[in-house]
Enzyme design. Structure first.
Site, mmCIF file in Angstrom:
data_model
loop_
_atom_site.group_PDB
_atom_site.id
_atom_site.type_symbol
_atom_site.label_atom_id
_atom_site.label_comp_id
_atom_site.label_asym_id
_atom_site.label_seq_id
_atom_site.Cartn_x
_atom_site.Cartn_y
_atom_site.Cartn_z
ATOM 1 N N LYS A 31 -3.482 -2.966 -8.246
ATOM 2 C CA LYS A 31 -2.480 -2.656 -7.230
ATOM 3 C C LYS A 31 -3.511 -3.243 -5.690
ATOM 4 O O LYS A 31 -4.580 -3.029 -5.517
ATOM 5 C CB LYS A 31 -2.684 -1.094 -7.269
ATOM 6 C CG LYS A 31 -2.042 -0.696 -5.704
ATOM 7 C CD LYS A 31 -2.065 0.822 -5.593
ATOM 8 C CE LYS A 31 -3.111 1.621 -5.255
ATOM 9 N NZ LYS A 31 -3.444 1.209 -3.736
ATOM 10 N N ASP A 58 1.146 -2.358 -2.935
ATOM 11 C CA ASP A 58 0.965 -1.087 -2.298
ATOM 12 C C ASP A 58 1.095 -1.127 -0.556
ATOM 13 O O ASP A 58 0.237 -1.151 0.091
ATOM 14 C CB ASP A 58 -0.102 -0.168 -2.694
ATOM 15 C CG ASP A 58 -0.294 1.122 -2.099
ATOM 16 O OD1 ASP A 58 0.660 1.465 -1.462
ATOM 17 O OD2 ASP A 58 -1.260 1.843 -2.198
ATOM 18 N N LYS A 60 3.588 0.548 0.883
ATOM 19 C CA LYS A 60 4.101 1.772 1.357
ATOM 20 C C LYS A 60 5.243 1.549 2.269
ATOM 21 O O LYS A 60 5.247 2.341 3.402
ATOM 22 C CB LYS A 60 3.133 2.795 2.044
ATOM 23 C CG LYS A 60 2.030 3.381 0.906
ATOM 24 C CD LYS A 60 1.273 4.479 1.229
ATOM 25 C CE LYS A 60 0.071 4.838 0.283
ATOM 26 N NZ LYS A 60 -0.799 3.734 -0.140
ATOM 27 N N ASP A 63 10.549 1.670 6.277
ATOM 28 C CA ASP A 63 11.422 1.166 7.349
ATOM 29 C C ASP A 63 13.008 1.278 7.127
ATOM 30 O O ASP A 63 13.474 1.911 6.216
ATOM 31 C CB ASP A 63 11.061 -0.233 7.837
ATOM 32 C CG ASP A 63 11.028 -0.731 9.138
ATOM 33 O OD1 ASP A 63 12.001 -0.382 9.939
ATOM 34 O OD2 ASP A 63 9.917 -1.146 9.642
ATOM 35 N N THR A 67 15.043 -3.993 7.049
ATOM 36 C CA THR A 67 13.697 -4.202 7.099
ATOM 37 C C THR A 67 13.011 -4.140 5.865
ATOM 38 O O THR A 67 12.158 -4.944 5.305
ATOM 39 C CB THR A 67 13.127 -3.461 7.958
ATOM 40 O OG1 THR A 67 13.680 -3.689 9.312
ATOM 41 C CG2 THR A 67 11.382 -4.057 8.247
ATOM 42 N N GLN A 173 -11.983 10.253 -4.305
ATOM 43 C CA GLN A 173 -11.358 11.464 -3.879
ATOM 44 C C GLN A 173 -11.330 12.683 -4.328
ATOM 45 O O GLN A 173 -10.871 13.669 -3.980
ATOM 46 C CB GLN A 173 -9.944 11.029 -3.253
ATOM 47 C CG GLN A 173 -9.434 9.881 -2.588
ATOM 48 C CD GLN A 173 -8.088 9.685 -2.268
ATOM 49 O OE1 GLN A 173 -7.537 10.452 -1.631
ATOM 50 N NE2 GLN A 173 -7.678 8.475 -2.674
ATOM 51 N N GLY A 175 -10.353 13.544 -7.815
ATOM 52 C CA GLY A 175 -9.611 14.046 -8.875
ATOM 53 C C GLY A 175 -10.502 13.621 -10.116
ATOM 54 O O GLY A 175 -11.183 12.603 -10.209
HETATM 55 P P1 XMP Z 1 -9.704 5.263 -4.160
HETATM 56 O O1 XMP Z 1 -10.762 4.329 -3.671
HETATM 57 O O2 XMP Z 1 -9.538 6.417 -3.274
HETATM 58 O O3 XMP Z 1 -8.236 4.228 -3.763
HETATM 59 O O4 XMP Z 1 -9.859 5.326 -5.729
HETATM 60 C C1 XMP Z 1 -7.111 4.626 -3.877
HETATM 61 C C2 XMP Z 1 -5.893 3.640 -3.722
HETATM 62 O O5 XMP Z 1 -4.666 4.542 -3.648
HETATM 63 C C3 XMP Z 1 -4.239 4.635 -2.457
HETATM 64 N N1 XMP Z 1 -3.832 5.883 -2.443
HETATM 65 C C4 XMP Z 1 -2.552 6.399 -2.416
HETATM 66 N N2 XMP Z 1 -1.415 5.578 -2.406
HETATM 67 N N3 XMP Z 1 -0.483 7.243 -2.534
HETATM 68 C C5 XMP Z 1 -0.229 6.316 -2.623
HETATM 69 O O6 XMP Z 1 0.718 5.627 -2.592
HETATM 70 C C6 XMP Z 1 -1.384 8.390 -2.339
HETATM 71 O O7 XMP Z 1 -1.269 9.668 -2.225
HETATM 72 C C7 XMP Z 1 -2.625 7.571 -2.130
HETATM 73 N N4 XMP Z 1 -3.924 8.059 -2.316
HETATM 74 C C8 XMP Z 1 -4.621 6.852 -2.274
HETATM 75 C C9 XMP Z 1 -5.350 4.158 -1.579
HETATM 76 O O8 XMP Z 1 -4.680 3.506 -0.311
HETATM 77 C C10 XMP Z 1 -5.932 3.124 -2.122
HETATM 78 O O9 XMP Z 1 -5.632 2.042 -2.284
#
Ligand code: XMP
Length: 211
Positions: A31, A58, A60, A63, A67, A173, A175
């Site tokens: 990703k 990714d 996200k 828009d 767009t 984070q 998990g």
């Molecule tokens: P870490 O370093 O925390 O990176 O393992 C996580 C990656 O995932 C993205 N991220 C999210 N993307 N919904 C998403 O679409 C989410 O809830 C979410 N939480 C984290 C984050 O930007 C990083 O690339």
């Protein structure tokens, strides 16, 4: 088997390629988001092409439909295999991303609920459930749901059924990969892998514990 997706959020092209190469035997997809693409440009996609792993953009996307269409066309033309889009923008905008993805034989995943603490401010109270329903209606390939809240993944699973659930928020984070891997189709892991002393070894470790 639950997939392992590397979130490649490093800023340096050489480091990105080196981390991706060392993890490649143990992961199912990579990703890539704004941090890496804004640092290297879209040419990073060709740098990673030899690994023959699916690349997920990714961005996200959030828009208006026109767009969103322009963004998603650029994503797939650059060589990505999938895109992550927001659902809160409404069905017309989200559906546009799905349609462009499918026209390119790619996939589109809709963010149903995010993993960080502040996500509860707006996504809870029925919003995430409605976005998950929207993802089903729009024929998205799956949703993104938070590894930091397994009970929320279970709730969203009731709505999306057999559609894919990919889950970020493992490790850095908080998990728990063991717990989350049982609930989802793929765990998304960034810092725990690319900040490890040996990213390949960490990816291998995670690839062994996933269900
Ligand atoms: P870490 O370093 O925390 O990176 O393992 C996580 C990656 O995932 C993205 N991220 C999210 N993307 N919904 C998403 O679409 C989410 O809830 C979410 N939480 C984290 C984050 O930007 C990083 O690339």
């Amino acid at each position: 088997m639950t997939e392992l997706i590397l979130s490649l959020d490093v800023l340096d092209r050489k480091q990105a390629v080196s981390v991706a190469e060392s993890c490649a035997p143990f992961i199912d997809a990579i990703k890539i988001g704004y941090p890496l693409v804004l640092s290297t440009g879209l040419s990073i996609v060709s740098d990673l092409a030899d690994l023959a792993l699916p690349l997920i953009a990714d961005f996200k996307v959030a828009d208006i439909p026109n767009t969103n269409r322009l963004i998603c066309e650029a994503v797939f033309s650059a060589g990505f295999d999938a895109v992550i889009a927001h659902g809160f923008v409404g069905a017309d905008a989200a559906r546009t991303c799905v349609e462009v993805a499918h026209r390119h034989s790619g996939a589109a995943y809709i963010v149903a609920e995010m993993s960080h603490p502040g996500a509860t401010e707006f996504f809870h109270g029925g919003v995430a459930e409605r976005i998950a329903e929207l993802a089903v209606t729009c024929r998205a390939d799956g949703i993104i749901a938070p590894a930091t809240r397994p009970e929320r993944i279970a709730r969203l699973r009731e709505i999306v059924g057999s559609k894919a659930i990919y889950s970020p928020g493992v490790g850095a984070q908080g998990g728990d990969p063991d717990e989350v891997a049982r609930l989802v189709d793929g765990i998304i892991v960034g810092r725990s892998i690319y900040e490890a002393e040996n990213p390949g070894a960490e990816a291998e470790r995670l690839s062994r514990i996933r269900r």
